[in-house]
Design a protein around this motif. Structure first.
Motif, PDB file in Angstrom:
ATOM      1  N   TRP A   1      10.919  10.593   3.206  1.00  0.00           N
ATOM      2  CA  TRP A   1      10.460  10.958   1.854  1.00  0.00           C
ATOM      3  C   TRP A   1      11.466  11.884   1.170  1.00  0.00           C
TER       4      TRP A   1
ATOM      5  N   ARG B   1       7.080   1.439  12.479  1.00  0.00           N
ATOM      6  CA  ARG B   1       6.109   1.773  13.531  1.00  0.00           C
ATOM      7  C   ARG B   1       5.837   0.561  14.414  1.00  0.00           C
TER       8      ARG B   1
ATOM      9  N   LEU C   1       7.799   2.307   6.631  1.00  0.00           N
ATOM     10  CA  LEU C   1       7.326   3.154   7.722  1.00  0.00           C
ATOM     11  C   LEU C   1       6.369   2.380   8.628  1.00  0.00           C
TER      12      LEU C   1
ATOM     13  N   SER D   1       8.754  10.771   8.999  1.00  0.00           N
ATOM     14  CA  SER D   1       8.329  10.327   7.671  1.00  0.00           C
ATOM     15  C   SER D   1       8.740  11.329   6.609  1.00  0.00           C
TER      16      SER D   1
ATOM     17  N   PHE E   1       2.207   8.386   7.835  1.00  0.00           N
ATOM     18  CA  PHE E   1       2.895   8.167   6.569  1.00  0.00           C
ATOM     19  C   PHE E   1       3.294   9.452   5.845  1.00  0.00           C
TER      20      PHE E   1
END
Length: 248
Positions: free
Chosen positions: A165, A216, A212, A161, A155
């Protein structure tokens, strides 16, 4: 004052008030829906949790708003009532955790809040946890295969990731920051600014973590790959829809 210090451990649901007792992690549902909740959901303010549910079926009318659909989804996914589960028990709440305001707040999307809560406590079945449970499975990240698949890696530190972000923060007209720990992410959500007040940051934070984890699982089970741009666009669309549904 006393009511705020009491939590309900749900058993058969016959004693717990559906609206006024803290029998789920959302707290008293009346605080989530407002005083018109009993009317909108068709559940009397006097009913118990057991009165509102029979087994896995909740006696709720067809949803007519995003808030109602989210509550339906939350209850259907995570709660069922068993008559033989024993009586509902009431006990003193533990001290409020510092991170609770990041997860449980009015206006949160229930499915996002739940995944955020489990992720923050490192309780999602990532590969490092599955291996620790004695399950024979690779510990490497199922996306990059370069690092151990942990909550922090998946994360916060995984390059994919980080790109998501960064894109979300740029969309909020904020200087992109990298989060290396959960406390640093928590601190970011509390920053007050005109462009991105805490409520927007928390909605964005939960949406990113939820998507996320969804991404996955899609890669692991369906071998379908997504670009950071595609993930970012899906997240922004969902946040925008959440804001539009709560303009008042």
């Amino acid at each position: 004052m006393a009511h705020s210090l009491i939590k309900c451990d749900l058993g058969n649901g016959e004693r717990a008030s559906f609206w006024y007792d803290a029998w789920c992690h959302l707290g008293p549902l009346i605080n989530l829906t407002g005083n018109d909740g009993p009317v909108r959901f068709g559940i009397s303010s006097q009913l118990s949790v057991a009165d509102a549910c029979e087994g896995n079926i909740w006696h709720l009318p067809s949803p007519r708003s995003d808030q109602e659909r989210e509550l339906h989804s939350f209850l259907d996914m995570f709660f069922s009532i068993r008559p033989d589960a024993g009586i509902d028990c009431y006990k003193e709440r533990s001290n409020i955790k510092e991170w609770s305001s990041l997860i449980w707040f009015k206006g949160a999307t229930p499915k996002h809040a739940f995944i955020m809560w489990v992720a923050y406590l490192h309780r999602l079945p990532t590969r490092d946890r599955l291996h620790a449970w004695g399950i024979s499975t690779p510990t490497s990240c199922c996306i990059c295969s370069a690092s151990e698949e942990s909550h922090v890696h998946l994360f916060l530190r995984y390059p994919f990731s980080k790109q998501v972000w960064s894109r979300v923060q740029s969309h909020l007209r904020l200087r992109p920051l990298a989060f290396h720990t959960w406390p640093s992410l928590l601190a970011w959500t509390k920053i007050k600014s005109d462009l991105a007040p805490p409520i927007i940051r928390k909605l964005a934070c939960q949406a990113v973590v939820y998507h996320l984890w969804k991404l996955r699982n899609t890669i692991l089970h369906n071998q379908v790959l997504f670009s950071p741009t595609a993930a970012y666009q899906e997240i922004v669309t969902e946040i925008r829809n959440t804001i539009d549904a709560r303009k008042s």
